[in-house]
Scaffold this motif. Structure first.
Motif, PDB file in Angstrom:
ATOM      1  N   ARG A   1       0.824  -1.203   0.000  1.00  0.00           N
ATOM      2  CA  ARG A   1       0.000   0.000   0.000  1.00  0.00           C
ATOM      3  C   ARG A   1       0.862   1.259   0.000  1.00  0.00           C
ATOM      4  N   GLU A   2       0.260   2.366  -0.427  1.00  0.00           N
ATOM      5  CA  GLU A   2       0.938   3.651  -0.444  1.00  0.00           C
ATOM      6  C   GLU A   2       0.980   4.237   0.973  1.00  0.00           C
ATOM      7  N   PRO A   3       2.033   4.965   1.317  1.00  0.00           N
ATOM      8  CA  PRO A   3       2.099   5.593   2.642  1.00  0.00           C
ATOM      9  C   PRO A   3       0.999   6.637   2.811  1.00  0.00           C
TER      10      PRO A   3
ATOM     11  N   LEU B   1      -7.583   9.479   9.942  1.00  0.00           N
ATOM     12  CA  LEU B   1      -7.038   8.152   9.688  1.00  0.00           C
ATOM     13  C   LEU B   1      -5.942   8.151   8.634  1.00  0.00           C
ATOM     14  N   GLU B   2      -5.863   9.225   7.818  1.00  0.00           N
ATOM     15  CA  GLU B   2      -4.858   9.300   6.769  1.00  0.00           C
ATOM     16  C   GLU B   2      -3.555   9.922   7.267  1.00  0.00           C
TER      17      GLU B   2
ATOM     18  N   ARG C   1      -4.176   3.742   7.077  1.00  0.00           N
ATOM     19  CA  ARG C   1      -2.875   3.333   6.552  1.00  0.00           C
ATOM     20  C   ARG C   1      -1.775   3.657   7.555  1.00  0.00           C
ATOM     21  N   ALA C   2      -2.142   3.720   8.827  1.00  0.00           N
ATOM     22  CA  ALA C   2      -1.169   4.102   9.849  1.00  0.00           C
ATOM     23  C   ALA C   2      -0.065   3.055   9.976  1.00  0.00           C
ATOM     24  N   ASP C   3       1.174   3.529   9.946  1.00  0.00           N
ATOM     25  CA  ASP C   3       2.294   2.655  10.250  1.00  0.00           C
ATOM     26  C   ASP C   3       2.350   2.345  11.741  1.00  0.00           C
TER      27      ASP C   3
END
Length: 453
Positions: free
Chosen positions: A207-209, A303-304, A353-355
């Motif tokens: 997935r994209e960061p 969330l982004e 998409r949280a690391d």
């Protein structure tokens, strides 16, 4: 779609139950909604198992621990895995030098020692009694590590503990051969299982960061007695003021009983504002006070971000992990009540998409014990929502010490361009341990990194 429907049903049943209790309804009137809630929870759990199995089916499962290590290993990474058994238990140490194993005591012995240590630390007595907990930590270290070869000179140690060992603060354990704390030698990462680690890594690579860097949620409004609802000094945010004005502030804890009159956590605002100052304004979101509410938290804009940080009260439901949650603002600026809960079953409906998700609250690592899956609760909820890793706590954490630890963590993380949370947590814990006020493991060893880092 099924999960969405069940989550909505759980939310409605929980609200119905709280309204009935608030009106003083008799036990007979409460019996039916509680029974339906139990049935819905069971259906939700069964569905979760189906979804988990489907997700994992898309990840190639290695045939052995060696193949898993070859697939996941990076330079300077070693793996320590435990398995508890009725008559004997086992430990495996896998490093670039090869595979070593050791036979350990019976699972019941290890479980008693692990849970006893966790109970002792959870009660907070460690703040007053260093020698007893040092002895307990040393004894458990010997039981788990003495029969293994000396630990390798690796940068990072990934630990798959399992069972009651999921309650152990490995950062405070000592390597018998060198008498060094593990946190002095390694960046420590915990994983429920090797298959979980493989699935998390597989998902992250595809997935994209996220475009934003950091979203912070802190210092919600929990009670009608909060000064911010009465028009008084709404900015009472410093930890020093909290100590002076609140009798319980020196030992203020970030844990909660659902529907209780939650005390404000003033140090969480200091914590969030200090952390936010490290990030450019256009790459972060800061939600404090009334803004720290359920509606804002569940929006796509929050969330982004690569890192989500929650500094608030938490509660853990060990029998029904779906009913674990985080406390958010229960009132708006006009004093109107709002839904102030973020439940585990809510997390299944979010997509992030949280690391990294940081749960700066009490006992957020705990939950229902499930063999091969770890402790099911908030951690697994955020993994399902899309997070790659989490920082969570093993016991009731003290407000001021936690605020200081988190600020140091983010200072170190910012220097690594937000990319090395395991290293940043290690340095922050060592920083706190070096301070006489917070040198006890009670203050710094309760937080751990779980997931893919």
């Amino acid at each position: 779609a099924e999960r969405e429907a069940l989550s909505a049903a759980l939310e409605a049943l929980a609200l119905q139950g709280r309204e009935l209790e608030a009106r003083g309804a008799a036990a007979e009137a409460l019996a039916a909604p509680r029974r339906r809630e139990r049935e819905t929870l069971e259906a939700y759990r069964i569905l979760g198992t189906r979804i988990s199995g489907t997700a994992r089916a898309g990840v190639t499962q290695p045939a052995s621990i060696l193949e898993t290590y070859r697939d996941l290993a990076e330079d300077d990474v070693s793996l320590l895995q435990f398995r508890l058994g009725a008559e004997r238990s086992y430990a495996w140490l896998l490093s670039p030098a090869g595979l070593a194993s050791a036979e350990l005591a019976a699972g019941e012995v290890l479980e008693q020692r692990a849970l006893g240590l966790h109970r002792f630390l959870s009660e907070g007595r460690e703040r007053l009694a260093r020698r007893p907990v040092d002895r307990r930590l040393r004894d458990l270290s010997d039981l788990l590590l003495a029969d293994l070869p000396p630990l390798p000179e690796s940068r990072r140690l990934v630990i798959a503990a399992g069972g009651a060992l999921d309650y152990v603060p490995f950062a405070a354990l000592t390597e018998p051969a060198t008498q060094q704390l593990l946190i002095e030698r390694f960046e420590l990462v915990r994983t429920p299982s090797l298959s979980t680690l493989g699935a998390l890594r597989h998902r992250r690579q595809g997935r994209e960061p996220a475009p934003g860097i950091l979203a912070l949620v802190a210092d919600p409004v929990f009670s009608r007695s909060d000064a911010r609802l009465k028009g008084r000094a709404a900015s009472m945010t410093s930890a020093a003021e909290a100590v002076a004005l609140a009798p319980a502030a020196p030992a203020l804890l970030r844990s909660a009983e659902i529907d209780s009159d939650l005390p404000r956590l003033p140090a969480t605002a200091d914590e969030a504002q200090a952390i936010a100052a490290l990030v450019p304004a256009d790459r972060r979101i800061l939600l404090l006070g009334f803004d720290a509410n359920r509606g804002r938290v569940t929006r796509r804009e929050l969330l982004e971000h690569r890192i989500l940080h929650f500094a608030t009260h938490a509660w853990i439901h060990e029998r029904h992990p779906e009913l674990s949650g985080l406390a958010l603002s229960r009132f708006d600026a006009r004093g109107r009540e709002r839904d102030g809960y973020l439940w585990v079953y809510d997390l299944a409906r979010l997509e992030t998409r949280a690391d990294l998700v940081v749960l700066s609250a009490c006992r957020t690592a705990l939950g229902q014990r499930v063999d091969g899956e770890g402790l099911l609760g908030l951690t697994q909820g955020f993994f399902q929502a899309g997070a790659s890793s989490l920082i969570v706590s093993l016991w009731d954490v003290e407000d001021r010490a936690t605020s200081r630890l988190m600020q140091r963590f983010y200072e170190h993380l910012e220097r690594s361009d937000w990319a090395q949370p395991a290293a940043a947590l290690r340095r922050a814990q060592l920083d706190l341990r070096a301070q006489a006020t917070f040198d006890s493991p009670y203050f710094w060893a309760g937080f751990m990194l779980q997931g893919d880092h």
